[in-house]
Design an enzyme around this catalytic site. Structure first.
Site, mmCIF file in Angstrom:
data_model
loop_
_atom_site.group_PDB
_atom_site.id
_atom_site.type_symbol
_atom_site.label_atom_id
_atom_site.label_comp_id
_atom_site.label_asym_id
_atom_site.label_seq_id
_atom_site.Cartn_x
_atom_site.Cartn_y
_atom_site.Cartn_z
ATOM 1 N N ASP A 11 1.368 -0.906 -0.163
ATOM 2 C CA ASP A 11 0.189 0.177 -0.191
ATOM 3 C C ASP A 11 0.791 1.169 -0.172
ATOM 4 O O ASP A 11 2.136 1.021 0.377
ATOM 5 C CB ASP A 11 -0.855 0.207 1.388
ATOM 6 N N SER A 12 0.440 2.321 -0.163
ATOM 7 C CA SER A 12 1.257 3.818 -0.377
ATOM 8 C C SER A 12 1.579 3.796 0.845
ATOM 9 O O SER A 12 2.336 4.254 1.362
ATOM 10 C CB SER A 12 0.033 4.481 -1.031
ATOM 11 N N TYR A 43 -1.065 8.927 -2.224
ATOM 12 C CA TYR A 43 -0.625 8.109 -4.010
ATOM 13 C C TYR A 43 -1.981 9.570 -4.694
ATOM 14 O O TYR A 43 -1.730 9.614 -6.254
ATOM 15 C CB TYR A 43 -0.843 7.195 -4.238
ATOM 16 N N CYS A 74 -4.541 -1.132 -2.032
ATOM 17 C CA CYS A 74 -4.830 0.604 -2.724
ATOM 18 C C CYS A 74 -5.633 0.325 -3.552
ATOM 19 O O CYS A 74 -5.220 -0.294 -4.571
ATOM 20 C CB CYS A 74 -3.458 0.697 -2.170
ATOM 21 N N GLU A 159 -2.873 9.144 7.194
ATOM 22 C CA GLU A 159 -1.454 9.352 7.521
ATOM 23 C C GLU A 159 -0.461 10.149 8.655
ATOM 24 O O GLU A 159 0.578 9.999 8.995
ATOM 25 C CB GLU A 159 -0.363 9.745 6.642
ATOM 26 N N CYS A 193 -10.883 2.703 -0.409
ATOM 27 C CA CYS A 193 -9.673 2.966 -0.051
ATOM 28 C C CYS A 193 -10.022 2.428 1.316
ATOM 29 O O CYS A 193 -10.249 2.490 2.111
ATOM 30 C CB CYS A 193 -9.945 4.899 -0.002
ATOM 31 N N HIS A 195 -7.529 3.210 3.401
ATOM 32 C CA HIS A 195 -6.641 3.460 4.714
ATOM 33 C C HIS A 195 -8.719 4.187 5.164
ATOM 34 O O HIS A 195 -8.586 4.547 6.370
ATOM 35 C CB HIS A 195 -5.988 5.084 3.906
HETATM 36 N N1 DGL Z 1 -5.061 3.180 0.834
HETATM 37 C C1 DGL Z 1 -5.173 3.956 -0.701
HETATM 38 C C2 DGL Z 1 -5.789 3.530 -1.519
HETATM 39 O O1 DGL Z 1 -6.518 2.589 -1.210
HETATM 40 C C3 DGL Z 1 -4.455 5.185 -0.705
HETATM 41 C C4 DGL Z 1 -4.210 5.668 -1.769
HETATM 42 C C5 DGL Z 1 -3.417 7.175 -1.050
HETATM 43 O O2 DGL Z 1 -1.919 7.184 -0.407
HETATM 44 O O3 DGL Z 1 -4.043 8.453 -1.230
HETATM 45 O O4 DGL Z 1 -6.242 4.127 -2.163
#
Ligand code: DGL
Length: 274
Positions: A11-12, A43, A74, A159, A193, A195
């Protein structure tokens, strides 16, 4: 002792831990290697090309660390990079490796949950702009209407460890209200997402009670178990030592602290440079 061949989870940043947690719960026998590209997260607002380049680098790093199967946990990376990796990079450079994403398993299931046929999708700007959810849902359930809402502040809140703050209340309410302004009869919302499960309490607070909220952790874990059953040639090259190792492209200390909360147990990560 034979060398580990872990399942890679990428993941990012921290979001993929919500998926890894459910995968490990469902399939504890395998070895896992988690990579969070925290140094370059989020990302979500980046261009297609940048997300593709970063994702490919991370996937190749996981391949180099002996992963034969990588889960892109992600949505942004699944939306913007997965198809090119699967259709161009793997056949050319890594014909024996496999990469799976998180969007398809979710879209395959959504018809089971909605009665009104109006489904909401919350995601990053990149995921929403890619239209991956409406396109994929239409393949399985052509009658479902999909309403999307980009939530560009939600990943930065997670984050930066601000997901329980009043700032989080402000942005979550704003985006949920905006989603329901597009349709009043949405009865199912995909948290598109990885997150977002970390914001679940806030999301519930501003969402009508009868709405189904779909988080991807369990869905992806279920779909991985099914994939491994259907692909013994991959299953047999995933080692079974029950270990979970963590890597981050940013500070190990920060990662350990946050990831232990998100993953639900003590995490000791190692740093990777890109
Ligand atoms: N967890 C990522 C997703 O599912 C986050 C993307 C990001 O880094 O903005 O989209």
């Amino acid at each position: 002792m034979s060398q580990k061949q872990p399942i890679g989870v990428f993941d990012s940043g921290y979001g993929g831990l919500t998926v890894l947690k459910e995968i490990v719960k469902k399939l504890p026998q395998y070895d896992y290697l988690y990579l969070g590209d925290n140094a370059r997260a989020p990302y979500g607002n980046r261009s297609f090309e940048t997300v593709y380049q970063y994702t490919l680098q991370c996937v190749e790093r996981l391949f180099a660390m002996n992963c034969n199967l990588v889960i892109i946990a992600c949505n942004t990376a699944s939306a913007k990079a997965l198809r090119t990796i699967q259709q161009v990079d793997l056949p050319k450079k890594y014909p024996d490796k496999r990469v799976l994403g998180v969007i398809r398993p979710t879209t395959e299931l959504v018809g089971k949950y909605t009665k009104t046929g109006h489904v909401g999708v919350l995601g990053t700007k990149g995921t929403v702009a890619s239209n991956s959810y409406p396109i994929e849902i239409e393949k399985f359930f052509p009658d479902i209407k999909v309403y999307q809402e980009a939530c560009p502040m939600w990943v930065p809140l997670v984050e930066n460890n601000e997901y329980t703050s009043s700032a989080a209340d402000y942005f979550v309410k704003q985006n949920i209200d905006s989603l329901f302004a597009k349709s009043k009869i949405i009865d199912t919302i995909i948290l598109g997402c990885t997150h977002y499960p970390l914001l679940i309490e806030k999301i519930k607070k501003y969402t009508p009670q009868n709405i189904t909220l779909l988080s991807q952790g369990e869905i992806v874990a279920e779909s991985l178990a099914d994939y491994l059953n259907r692909h013994p040639e991959i299953e047999t090259i995933c080692s079974k030592g029950g270990s979970v190792d963590f890597y981050t492209s940013d500070s190990e200390e920060n990662f350990n602290e946050a990831a232990s909360v998100f993953f639900g147990q003590q995490v000791k990560s190692k740093h990777l440079n890109f």
